[in-house]
Motif scaffolding. Structure first.
Motif, PDB file in Angstrom:
ATOM      1  N   VAL A 263       0.728  -1.333  -0.109  1.00 48.22           N
ATOM      2  CA  VAL A 263       0.291  -0.131   0.022  1.00 48.22           C
ATOM      3  C   VAL A 263       1.260   1.562  -0.575  1.00 48.22           C
ATOM      4  O   VAL A 263       1.980   1.139   0.627  1.00 48.22           O
ATOM      5  CB  VAL A 263      -0.838  -0.057   1.080  1.00 48.22           C
ATOM      6  N   GLY A 264       0.179   2.148  -0.627  1.00 49.14           N
ATOM      7  CA  GLY A 264       1.090   3.510  -0.782  1.00 49.14           C
ATOM      8  C   GLY A 264       0.185   5.009  -0.625  1.00 49.14           C
ATOM      9  O   GLY A 264      -0.818   4.500  -0.051  1.00 49.14           O
ATOM     10  N   THR A 265       0.854   6.019  -0.967  1.00 49.67           N
ATOM     11  CA  THR A 265      -0.423   7.123  -0.712  1.00 49.67           C
ATOM     12  C   THR A 265      -2.089   6.701  -1.540  1.00 49.67           C
ATOM     13  O   THR A 265      -2.586   7.304  -1.100  1.00 49.67           O
ATOM     14  CB  THR A 265       0.595   8.073  -2.050  1.00 49.67           C
ATOM     15  N   PRO A 266      -2.414   6.255  -2.831  1.00 48.46           N
ATOM     16  CA  PRO A 266      -3.522   6.203  -3.049  1.00 48.46           C
ATOM     17  C   PRO A 266      -4.198   5.278  -1.896  1.00 48.46           C
ATOM     18  O   PRO A 266      -5.315   5.466  -2.239  1.00 48.46           O
ATOM     19  CB  PRO A 266      -3.335   5.513  -4.432  1.00 48.46           C
ATOM     20  N   PHE A 267      -4.138   4.622  -1.601  1.00 48.04           N
ATOM     21  CA  PHE A 267      -4.220   3.427  -0.526  1.00 48.04           C
ATOM     22  C   PHE A 267      -4.440   3.910   0.632  1.00 48.04           C
ATOM     23  O   PHE A 267      -5.423   4.275   0.807  1.00 48.04           O
ATOM     24  CB  PHE A 267      -3.031   2.024  -0.395  1.00 48.04           C
ATOM     25  N   PHE A 268      -4.018   4.874   0.725  1.00 50.29           N
ATOM     26  CA  PHE A 268      -3.838   5.999   2.136  1.00 50.29           C
ATOM     27  C   PHE A 268      -4.896   6.762   1.592  1.00 50.29           C
ATOM     28  O   PHE A 268      -5.740   7.081   2.629  1.00 50.29           O
ATOM     29  CB  PHE A 268      -3.064   6.528   2.396  1.00 50.29           C
ATOM     30  N   ALA A 269      -4.928   7.436   0.637  1.00 51.05           N
ATOM     31  CA  ALA A 269      -6.522   8.136   0.091  1.00 51.05           C
ATOM     32  C   ALA A 269      -7.435   8.180   0.553  1.00 51.05           C
ATOM     33  O   ALA A 269      -8.390   8.539   0.494  1.00 51.05           O
ATOM     34  CB  ALA A 269      -5.612   8.735  -0.858  1.00 51.05           C
ATOM     35  N   ALA A 270      -7.746   6.749  -0.611  1.00 46.63           N
ATOM     36  CA  ALA A 270      -8.909   6.007  -0.790  1.00 46.63           C
ATOM     37  C   ALA A 270      -9.429   5.737   0.930  1.00 46.63           C
ATOM     38  O   ALA A 270     -10.606   6.244   1.458  1.00 46.63           O
ATOM     39  CB  ALA A 270      -8.710   4.484  -1.369  1.00 46.63           C
ATOM     40  N   ALA A 271      -8.684   5.165   1.469  1.00 46.11           N
ATOM     41  CA  ALA A 271      -8.891   4.616   2.798  1.00 46.11           C
ATOM     42  C   ALA A 271      -9.258   5.565   4.009  1.00 46.11           C
ATOM     43  O   ALA A 271     -10.420   5.669   5.007  1.00 46.11           O
ATOM     44  CB  ALA A 271      -7.482   3.986   3.901  1.00 46.11           C
ATOM     45  N   GLU A 272      -8.531   7.210   4.050  1.00 43.47           N
ATOM     46  CA  GLU A 272      -8.985   7.628   4.208  1.00 43.47           C
ATOM     47  C   GLU A 272     -10.583   8.546   4.015  1.00 43.47           C
ATOM     48  O   GLU A 272     -11.093   9.244   4.925  1.00 43.47           O
ATOM     49  CB  GLU A 272      -8.016   9.327   4.627  1.00 43.47           C
ATOM     50  N   ALA A 273     -10.460   8.326   2.940  1.00 44.33           N
ATOM     51  CA  ALA A 273     -11.893   8.965   2.387  1.00 44.33           C
ATOM     52  C   ALA A 273     -13.021   7.686   3.022  1.00 44.33           C
ATOM     53  O   ALA A 273     -14.074   8.772   3.427  1.00 44.33           O
ATOM     54  CB  ALA A 273     -12.290   9.189   1.145  1.00 44.33           C
ATOM     55  N   LEU A 274     -12.662   7.018   3.090  1.00 46.68           N
ATOM     56  CA  LEU A 274     -14.230   5.838   3.660  1.00 46.68           C
ATOM     57  C   LEU A 274     -14.223   6.122   5.732  1.00 46.68           C
ATOM     58  O   LEU A 274     -15.142   5.834   5.978  1.00 46.68           O
ATOM     59  CB  LEU A 274     -13.578   4.316   3.792  1.00 46.68           C
ATOM     60  N   ILE A 275     -13.125   6.677   5.910  1.00 48.34           N
ATOM     61  CA  ILE A 275     -13.295   6.621   7.344  1.00 48.34           C
ATOM     62  C   ILE A 275     -14.022   7.931   7.314  1.00 48.34           C
ATOM     63  O   ILE A 275     -14.281   7.844   8.589  1.00 48.34           O
ATOM     64  CB  ILE A 275     -11.573   6.488   7.685  1.00 48.34           C
ATOM     65  N   ARG A 276     -13.345   9.061   6.964  1.00 49.87           N
ATOM     66  CA  ARG A 276     -13.870  10.144   6.902  1.00 49.87           C
ATOM     67  C   ARG A 276     -15.598  10.613   6.623  1.00 49.87           C
ATOM     68  O   ARG A 276     -16.698  10.819   7.293  1.00 49.87           O
ATOM     69  CB  ARG A 276     -13.784  11.150   6.067  1.00 49.87           C
ATOM     70  N   GLU A 277     -15.888   8.989   5.852  1.00 53.36           N
ATOM     71  CA  GLU A 277     -17.382   9.201   5.703  1.00 53.36           C
ATOM     72  C   GLU A 277     -18.377   8.861   6.713  1.00 53.36           C
ATOM     73  O   GLU A 277     -19.246   8.279   6.765  1.00 53.36           O
ATOM     74  CB  GLU A 277     -18.277   8.512   3.989  1.00 53.36           C
ATOM     75  N   VAL A 278     -17.673   7.327   7.009  1.00 59.24           N
ATOM     76  CA  VAL A 278     -18.410   6.351   8.183  1.00 59.24           C
ATOM     77  C   VAL A 278     -17.547   7.473   9.346  1.00 59.24           C
ATOM     78  O   VAL A 278     -18.906   7.195   9.737  1.00 59.24           O
ATOM     79  CB  VAL A 278     -16.840   4.945   8.241  1.00 59.24           C
ATOM     80  N   ASP A 279     -16.933   7.556   9.815  1.00 64.09           N
ATOM     81  CA  ASP A 279     -17.270   8.871  10.969  1.00 64.09           C
ATOM     82  C   ASP A 279     -18.024  10.147  11.141  1.00 64.09           C
ATOM     83  O   ASP A 279     -17.935  11.048  11.530  1.00 64.09           O
ATOM     84  CB  ASP A 279     -15.627   9.087  11.124  1.00 64.09           C
ATOM     85  N   GLY A 280     -18.759  10.115   9.839  1.00 65.76           N
ATOM     86  CA  GLY A 280     -19.176  11.402   9.378  1.00 65.76           C
ATOM     87  C   GLY A 280     -18.076  13.127   9.594  1.00 65.76           C
ATOM     88  O   GLY A 280     -18.293  13.957   9.967  1.00 65.76           O
TER      89      GLY A 280
END
Length: 280
Positions: A263-280
């Motif tokens: 995993v690298g930069t694009p994986f980090f960005a996608a994971a962070e976007a998902l967590i932002r959505e889940v956590d509101g």
């Protein structure tokens, strides 16, 4: 690229004919994130004025558990002009205006120009459903007041002369998602028209999500639960995203591995976007 809108549109979008007031409450409590009342294709030409009058009742429920909107007629037509006049006079106004047959940013600007006031600026979405619209996508999606786009598969397929199968419409779907993401706005996929085949709906919704759509249209209340469930991240996906975010933090956002995958930069960005959505 993330979405530039602060609001998050619902995953399931359900549309109900304006002349079926008996279905209004069911539509609004179906679990859809967005419930639209329709003034366009489901209304015969001779019934348009009656539909405009009936549709007012759809918005008389400020406590509705979803965003309420309307699919108007094209603002480039006489009926669309009449829709805008009627909507501007509604006591309770729609939160979303879905503009069909959108082929120019002017379509969006015209709706905003008529309806926007100091106290009311509806979210305006474009229904992309013609070959000409796909040729002009970057220009249409650059309209400042555009909140998002919806794919109109039936009209597009009829215009192109292709089928409604996934493979037949893959180019159109991919193009729409790519252009929408480039513009920083969400895209909602077209419905599945088979009312009783929920397995087919789930399969297509899974592919829509994989392609990058934010949600999917529904043509019956029974479809909304399947769409919501399919587009909601699973516990396993959330756990993996959190693990990737942690790994990125610990590696200083350098290349690392999680569960045997690099995993690298694009994986980090996608994971962070998902967590932002889940956590509101």
């Amino acid at each position: 690229m993330g979405l530039k809108k602060n609001t998050r549109p619902g995953r399931a979008w359900l549309i109900t004919p304006a002349l079926r007031a008996d279905r209004f409450e069911t539509a609004q409590t179906s679990g859809a994130g967005v419930a639209l009342v329709d003034l366009e294709d489901s209304v015969a030409p001779q019934d348009k004025q009656a539909a405009r009058m009936a549709a007012q009742q759809f918005f008389d429920r400020p406590e509705a558990p979803c965003t309420l909107g309307v699919r108007m007629n094209s603002p480039a037509t006489l009926e669309g002009t009449r829709d805008l006049i009627a909507l501007s006079a509604y006591a309770c106004k729609p939160g979303i205006i879905l503009v069909p047959k959108a082929e120019s940013p002017r379509d969006v600007e015209l709706v905003a120009g008529v309806l926007d006031t100091d106290g009311y600026t509806p979210d305006i979405w474009a229904l992309i459903e013609t070959p000409r619209a796909f040729d002009r996508l970057p220009t249409i999606l650059a309209a400042p007041r555009l909140g998002g786009v919806v794919f109109g598969s039936a009209d597009y397929a009829a215009a192109v002369g292709c089928g409604l199968a996934w493979e037949s419409l893959l180019y159109a779907r991919s193009t729409l998602v790519n252009s929408a993401r480039a513009a920083g706005i969400p895209a909602i996929d077209a419905p599945v028209y088979e009312l009783n085949d929920l397995d087919a709906l789930r399969g297509e919704a899974e592919r829509s999500r994989e392609l990058g759509f934010h949600g999917k249209g529904a043509v019956h209340p029974r479809q909304t639960a399947v769409i919501n469930d399919t587009f909601m991240p699973s516990e396993a996906e959330i756990a993996r995203a959190r693990a990737i975010v942690t790994a990125g933090r610990e590696s200083g956002r350098g290349i690392t591995s999680v569960g045997g995958q690099m995993v690298g930069t694009p994986f980090f960005a996608a994971a962070e976007a998902l967590i932002r959505e889940v956590d509101g």
